[in-house]
Design an enzyme around this catalytic site. Sequence first.
Site, PDB file in Angstrom:
ATOM      1  CD  GLU A   1      39.368  29.318  40.281  1.00  0.00           C
ATOM      2  OE1 GLU A   1      38.745  28.905  39.643  1.00  0.00           O
ATOM      3  OE2 GLU A   1      40.450  29.800  39.774  1.00  0.00           O
TER       4      GLU A   1
ATOM      5  CD  GLU B   1      36.264  33.135  37.317  1.00  0.00           C
ATOM      6  OE1 GLU B   1      36.804  33.221  36.356  1.00  0.00           O
ATOM      7  OE2 GLU B   1      37.717  32.402  38.060  1.00  0.00           O
TER       8      GLU B   1
END
Length: 682
Positions: A180, A489
């Site tokens: 990520e 997110e």
Amino acid sequence: MNAIVRAICLCAALFLLPLQAARAQAVAGIFSPDHTLHVSVSLDGNGRPSYAVTRNGKPVIGDSRLGILLTDAPKLERNFTYAGAETNHHDHTWTQPWGEESTIRNHYNELRVHLTEMTPPGRRLDIVFRVYNYGIGFRYEFPDQKQLHDVHIGDELTEFDVAQPATAWWEPAGEWNRYEYLYNKTPLDQVSLANTPLTIHTADGLYMTFHEAALINYSSMWLRRVTGQRLKAMLAPSSEYAAKVIRTAPFATPWRMIEIATSPAALYADARLELNLNAPNKEGDVSWFKPYKYVGIWWAMHIGKWTWSTGPHHGATTKHAKEYIDFAAKNGFPEVLIEGWNTGWDGDWFANGKDFNFTQSAPDFDLKAVTDYARSKGVKIIAHNETGGDVANYEAQLEAAFDLYQKLGMDSVKTGYVADGGGIQLRGDDGKIYYAWHDSQAMSRHYLKVVTEAAKRHIAIDTHEPIKDTGLRRTYPNWVAREGARGMEYNAWGDPPNPPSHIPTIVFTRMLSGPFDYTPGVLSLVGKNGQRIQSTIARQLALYVVIYSPIVMAADLPENYAKYPKPFQFIKEVPTDWSETKVLNGKIGHYVTFARKDRNSEDWYLGAVTDNTRRTLPVTLDFLESGRTYTAEIYRDGAKADWKTNPFSIVIEKRQVRRGDKLTLTLAPGGGEAIRFVAGAK
Ligand code: NOJ
Ligand code: CA
């Protein structure tokens, strides 16, 4: 139809030369079917194997070493003699049960090189190359042999020595935040330790992606730059054993693969290499899985409106679940995700994965009542299994949990492994708990175990904090999606949020590996504490065409969709299963335009996104069927739209178009454009 593999003498494609002792000397080679690419395999005077790749005679990958380091025996890297080779030609087309296109052609020439150690114990190793017109795959195969039965791999010595100066798009490997990260763009000779897919652009105009296929019961390949532009495989470590991989012969490693293309758009199309290198479907009839869109109790937690934990703001209550089911039924969404429905979320769940129970509902959530209500409305519930990285705890409950979900008619599970890289807790062979990497051999086994247990019960799996995608959806089609990159997110709470360049970068990196559960469609364009999403409203629609996954979320809150009924119409209509996909243009990190054809109708869809730069993109509608008129329903950025100053400015208009017509897409900074081409009569 099963694969038709014909062994033929590829006189033109193959040359075999006698081994000569002194310097690196080619012993075997093979061309791609169209003779563009050529792979040669050499042995040097010390019997060390290597390979090199040319394209139209020009070096692409210079002489690069091959070999395996063992932890309990001398390394398999030198002292080899060439013991012969075989070639195969393979050409057949197979059908995807779901995907970016219906059919995929698998067309390659194969070279299998046999190596034998010159001195006792005379261990044998095969190296198999598959050469496509648009890339190569190769793997090590350990034959059945007394000399090497239990194989303890310390590391792979595989190299990729890029021959031309290149720029690389890459993210770090072996780091706490797993996959990520925002991608780096640097000269290739400034890469440190990188994950795959890693994409490069060479000075002589090629685009190449380094990755692996069919990562099964093996550790992931990281790429470490050693000198210049030479990358070397480094396997993710095991925490239980000195060996990173432990296997018993016979077995094969995952495929090491290189896509080689002349444009970013072609690179995306060439990503089928990964699927082709995977084994065919082992699950048989998987028509029980139907691609779908879903809504859910999710964004409300990420923006801090509700909580996963119980208390006054608990999201997953029976009452909220029924409201979401009503919303889904009313708007045609087949599934509803509910996070925070089970026990274990109270307190610091990041640190206490052991508390998660996967069958026990929170006190204010009645799973039976919710699934019964969903069934009465024709909607299904996606179970959420956040493990907090405690795989030992999850595996102990896995079968009972999946039995329960099946009984209640739930056909999908979203799993989650929120733990720092290196922080997965799993039970070793000795019964003790070890802290492991998400991409270790042990975890490659775990992720697949979840998928195969799910398949037995006709459940589809969407993995968050996954091991990277290596095309296993071909073999296990119920592994329908993963995260494995920065998704929506990060727009809620990421520091920084995803910049506009993120999507046109991941299209040509992470997304080359497979379906991405990005969770698009936040039309309200605001995250937690008022954090702005770096997007226009039209771009949120474009993401449904640009980012591929057979399951796609409409992530925003129902009350926000109520504010934007017209853009929401596109989200309700856009399909998630395609018969054809075309990349109309693309520049890595800057812009990309996709056209995809609905698998269940004659309609086409277009999606385009840009970075922070306002731009116009001409497109020719040469993908539409000739002789047919289409109504183009266009959702585009307003003339003065800009994600910073004017993100909600959108123009929605209709016009009649035909094949060959030209359109000019006008994208705002952080903007995008989405079009539905509704097929009219012929
Ligand atoms: C991270 C996942 O990516 C996200 O989708 C999920 O909501 C949280 N973990 C909680 O499980
Ligand atoms: Ca995540």
